[in-house]
Design an enzyme around this catalytic site. Structure first.
Site, PDB file in Angstrom:
ATOM      1  CB  ALA A 239       8.756 -36.411 -12.454  1.00  0.00           C
TER       2      ALA A 239
ATOM      3  CB  ALA B  89      15.032 -47.281 -13.881  1.00  0.00           C
TER       4      ALA B  89
ATOM      5  CB  THR C 111      16.883 -37.251  -2.404  1.00  0.00           C
ATOM      6  OG1 THR C 111      15.643 -37.949  -2.849  1.00  0.00           O
ATOM      7  CG2 THR C 111      17.122 -36.317  -3.646  1.00  0.00           C
TER       8      THR C 111
ATOM      9  CD  GLU D 234      -1.392  -2.476   2.050  1.00  0.00           C
ATOM     10  OE1 GLU D 234      -2.327  -3.010   2.940  1.00  0.00           O
ATOM     11  OE2 GLU D 234      -0.162  -2.661   1.880  1.00  0.00           O
TER      12      GLU D 234
ATOM     13  NE  ARG E 143      20.866 -27.387 -11.631  1.00  0.00           N
ATOM     14  CZ  ARG E 143      20.043 -28.230 -10.743  1.00  0.00           C
ATOM     15  NH1 ARG E 143      20.029 -27.942  -9.722  1.00  0.00           N
ATOM     16  NH2 ARG E 143      19.737 -29.285 -11.304  1.00  0.00           N
TER      17      ARG E 143
ATOM     18  CB  CYS F   9      -0.815  -4.263   8.686  1.00  0.00           C
ATOM     19  SG  CYS F   9       0.185  -2.771   8.199  1.00  0.00           S
TER      20      CYS F   9
END
Length: 368
Positions: free
Chosen positions: A160, A169, A202, A58, A213, A81
């Site tokens: 994914a 796999a 992971t 604002e 990236r 606020c």
């Protein structure tokens, strides 16, 4: 029944939402907020909140409008606020500038505001309308709202998979499943998120950087989310690429934190997943993009801590491989369902996303 607002009201609030989105990556722990000032049907000023401690949307819009703010209508995505924090109250700034009307998308859940901003404006004779594009605004502010009301960040689980439900796999690590357009969308999600989380498996398998990236693996020059690594046993080496100054390691009580803290890593030693998320909320993180493998994702789902799913589906059939989740068997009536479903084509892939509904409870046999 929802109130119908004039098209011009909706259009101006949509502009304010677009302004707010510009602050999405950097505003935390504050919410992303946008403001547009309109006088005589023309936009005379606009602004968005960039980061905590800096002027709110604002105030920036009022500065841009100057004297044209007097008698104008302010469209704000979140209730102005009414308290003094790092900056003065925005409700007071709007009143002092002579704004005649304020249109608010959604009220602020922060108990320091929670309707008081609107009350202060109305007490000063300012006409206030609340609820224009409220659903869109609350969705944009979901992370802030979750942290303020539940003490933890909003969790979006991204994965994914192939058509037959495989994310990798057998024995091959986390190779690319989807296409370049899907990869670009994931980078955009990272750029919007306060933090991105993976598990120790992971990190040990792929040693990811968890940065934003480009397609050539170079720096994109945007906002990088804060890496969060879940590692109960402290088996991730301090030299992992995701563990750098500003990163967060979540581990069990008793883990030696010194090797990580010497590298500038924040170490949170907590005994439960809900406790870990509350600790992340205490760090001011509003949104968490969960990119971990099946083990971590399963733990989040089992604890009821996934708010949104973003599933990228590639037109591939793999056969044997890792599934995205390993939840315990359950009847179909207790399946996790998505609401607000959206389906989008990204190159050859599909993006299926939605909000996770609470799992229904089955009626007990012989119950009342």
């Amino acid at each position: 029944m929802k109130t119908e607002y004039p098209p011009s009201e909706v259009d101006h609030m949509r502009l304010a939402l677009r302004e707010a989105a510009r602050g999405q990556p950097t505003a935390a722990p504050n919410p992303p907020v946008g403001c547009v000032l309109v006088r005589g049907g023309e936009v005379v000023g606009s602004g968005f909140h960039v980061r905590a401690g800096e002027p709110h949307a604002e105030v920036l819009a009022l500065r841009a409008a100057g004297e044209q703010a007097r008698g104008a209508t302010a469209y704000v995505t979140l209730e102005p606020c009414a308290h003094t924090g790092r900056t003065p109250p925005c409700a007071d700034a709007l009143i002092a500038a002579g704004v005649a009307r304020v249109v608010v998308a959604a009220l602020d859940p922060d108990p320091r505001v929670a309707g008081q901003g609107v009350a202060r404006l109305r007490a000063a004779g300012v006409d206030v309308t609340v609820g224009v594009l409220e659903d869109e605004a609350t969705r944009q502010q979901a992370g802030f709202r979750m942290r303020v009301t539940a003490g933890r960040p909003w969790v979006a689980y991204k994965y994914a998979m192939t058509l037959d439900g495989r994310v990798a796999a057998q024995g091959e690590g986390r190779g690319a499943v989807t296409s370049a357009p899907a990869w670009a969308r994931v980078m955009a999600w990272r750029a919007e998120a306060d933090a991105v989380a993976v598990g120790s498996g992971t990190v040990l398998a792929d040693d990811p950087r968890l940065t934003v990236r480009g397609p050539e693996d170079g720096a994109a020059g945007g906002h990088d989310p804060r890496p969060v690594v879940f590692d109960r046993s402290g088996r991730v080496p301090p030299t992992a690429r995701a563990l750098r100054p500003g990163s967060v390691l979540i581990t069990a009580p008793g883990t030696d934190a010194r090797p990580y803290e010497e590298r500038g890593v924040t170490v949170l030693r907590v005994g439960s997943l809900p406790g870990a998320l509350r600790a992340l909320g205490d760090l001011g993180l509003n949104t968490l993009l969960l990119e971990g493998g099946p083990t971590l994702a399963t733990a989040f789902f089992a604890a009821g801590l996934v708010d949104e799913v973003r599933a990228l589906v590639a037109p591939k059939v793999l056969g044997a491989g890792l599934p995205p989740l390993a939840l315990a068997p359950r009847p179909m009536a207790q399946a996790h369902e998505l609401s607000d479903l959206q389906i989008e084509v990204l190159g050859p892939d599909l993006l299926v996303s939605g909000l996770v509904r609470p799992v229904p409870r089955l009626a007990a046999a012989g119950g009342m």
